[in-house]
Design a protein around this motif. Sequence first.
Motif, short mmCIF file in Angstrom:
data_model
loop_
_atom_site.label_atom_id
_atom_site.label_comp_id
_atom_site.label_asym_id
_atom_site.label_seq_id
_atom_site.Cartn_x
_atom_site.Cartn_y
_atom_site.Cartn_z
N LEU A 1 28.62 29.20 37.99
CA LEU A 1 29.20 28.24 37.05
C LEU A 1 28.75 28.51 35.63
N ALA A 2 27.47 28.81 35.45
CA ALA A 2 26.95 29.06 34.10
C ALA A 2 27.72 30.18 33.40
N GLN A 3 28.16 31.18 34.17
CA GLN A 3 28.95 32.27 33.61
C GLN A 3 30.42 31.88 33.41
N LEU A 4 30.98 31.13 34.37
CA LEU A 4 32.39 30.74 34.27
C LEU A 4 32.62 29.78 33.11
N GLN A 5 31.63 28.95 32.81
CA GLN A 5 31.79 28.02 31.68
C GLN A 5 32.05 28.77 30.39
N LYS A 6 31.45 29.94 30.25
CA LYS A 6 31.69 30.76 29.06
C LYS A 6 32.98 31.56 29.20
N ALA A 7 33.15 32.20 30.35
CA ALA A 7 34.29 33.10 30.54
C ALA A 7 35.63 32.37 30.51
N PHE A 8 35.65 31.15 31.07
CA PHE A 8 36.92 30.42 31.24
C PHE A 8 37.09 29.29 30.23
N LYS A 9 36.32 29.29 29.15
CA LYS A 9 36.38 28.14 28.24
C LYS A 9 37.74 27.99 27.55
N SER A 10 38.46 29.10 27.37
CA SER A 10 39.78 29.03 26.73
C SER A 10 40.92 29.10 27.74
N SER A 11 40.59 29.17 29.02
CA SER A 11 41.61 29.26 30.07
C SER A 11 42.08 27.87 30.47
N ARG A 12 43.29 27.81 31.02
CA ARG A 12 43.83 26.53 31.50
C ARG A 12 44.17 26.58 32.99
N SER A 13 44.34 27.78 33.53
CA SER A 13 44.66 27.91 34.96
C SER A 13 43.90 29.09 35.54
N VAL A 14 43.40 28.91 36.75
CA VAL A 14 42.67 29.98 37.42
C VAL A 14 43.11 30.08 38.86
N LEU A 15 43.29 31.29 39.33
CA LEU A 15 43.59 31.56 40.74
C LEU A 15 42.33 32.12 41.38
N GLU A 16 41.83 31.40 42.40
CA GLU A 16 40.70 31.91 43.18
C GLU A 16 41.26 32.67 44.38
N ILE A 17 40.89 33.92 44.50
CA ILE A 17 41.38 34.76 45.59
C ILE A 17 40.29 34.88 46.66
N GLY A 18 40.64 34.53 47.87
CA GLY A 18 39.67 34.51 48.95
C GLY A 18 38.77 33.29 48.85
N SER A 19 39.36 32.10 48.90
CA SER A 19 38.59 30.87 48.70
C SER A 19 37.62 30.57 49.84
N GLY A 20 37.78 31.23 50.98
CA GLY A 20 36.79 31.14 52.06
C GLY A 20 36.65 29.74 52.63
N THR A 21 35.45 29.18 52.51
CA THR A 21 35.21 27.84 53.04
C THR A 21 35.85 26.76 52.17
N GLY A 22 36.06 27.06 50.89
CA GLY A 22 36.56 26.06 49.95
C GLY A 22 35.48 25.40 49.12
N GLN A 23 34.22 25.68 49.42
CA GLN A 23 33.10 25.04 48.70
C GLN A 23 33.12 25.34 47.21
N HIS A 24 33.30 26.60 46.85
CA HIS A 24 33.31 26.96 45.43
C HIS A 24 34.39 26.19 44.68
N SER A 25 35.57 26.11 45.27
CA SER A 25 36.70 25.50 44.56
C SER A 25 36.41 24.04 44.21
N VAL A 26 35.82 23.30 45.13
CA VAL A 26 35.50 21.89 44.88
C VAL A 26 34.49 21.77 43.75
N PHE A 27 33.44 22.57 43.83
CA PHE A 27 32.37 22.50 42.82
C PHE A 27 32.88 22.92 41.45
N PHE A 28 33.60 24.04 41.38
CA PHE A 28 34.05 24.53 40.08
C PHE A 28 35.14 23.64 39.48
#
Length: 196
Positions: A17-44
Amino acid sequence: MTKPFSQACENNKAPILAQLQKAFKSSRSVLEIGSGTGQHSVFFAEQLPHLQWYTSDRAINHEGISLWHAQVSLNNLHAPLTLDLNHDWPIDKVDAIFTANTFHIISWQLVERFFDGVKRHLNNEGMLCIYGPFKYQGKFTSPSNDDFNTFLIDRDPLSGIRDFEAVEGLAKQAGLSLISDTAMPANNQLLIFKRQ
């Protein structure tokens, strides 16, 4: 079905998250590929409310992802799309793409197909973040990664920890430039690319 759980996801979500906050600060939509359990998606999605977070995986994993999603009420978290790298992606264009712990599981041919999809679906100036273990100049970053690679190949000869240089080469072919390569917990890396 009981909700799937990955201890690795719990361990790595805050550093990622600490990295995504910087990388995605100007983004509005993100596609997570291979969401697996789904845990990351809920948290992020909770932590990055400015993002529309689109999950995706093969259909076999959708039930588990949906169980995680059912525990939260988030307007920016979307039900899993059926995405198999052997086929066309079920989405148009997005500002960002994120994938964690996928490249060493899938075949190299599918890694190549991943970048074909990135070229087709990532907007100009879009960001790509890849989390997982990598080799550098053919060398593992730790003895444990070397052992893990042996385990992976014994299970599936087409899998294995990928060479950073080969991945960066595919990214360049897709019009992406490396922005950063950050060492992460448990001998993983987070590679951030930008589409020029």
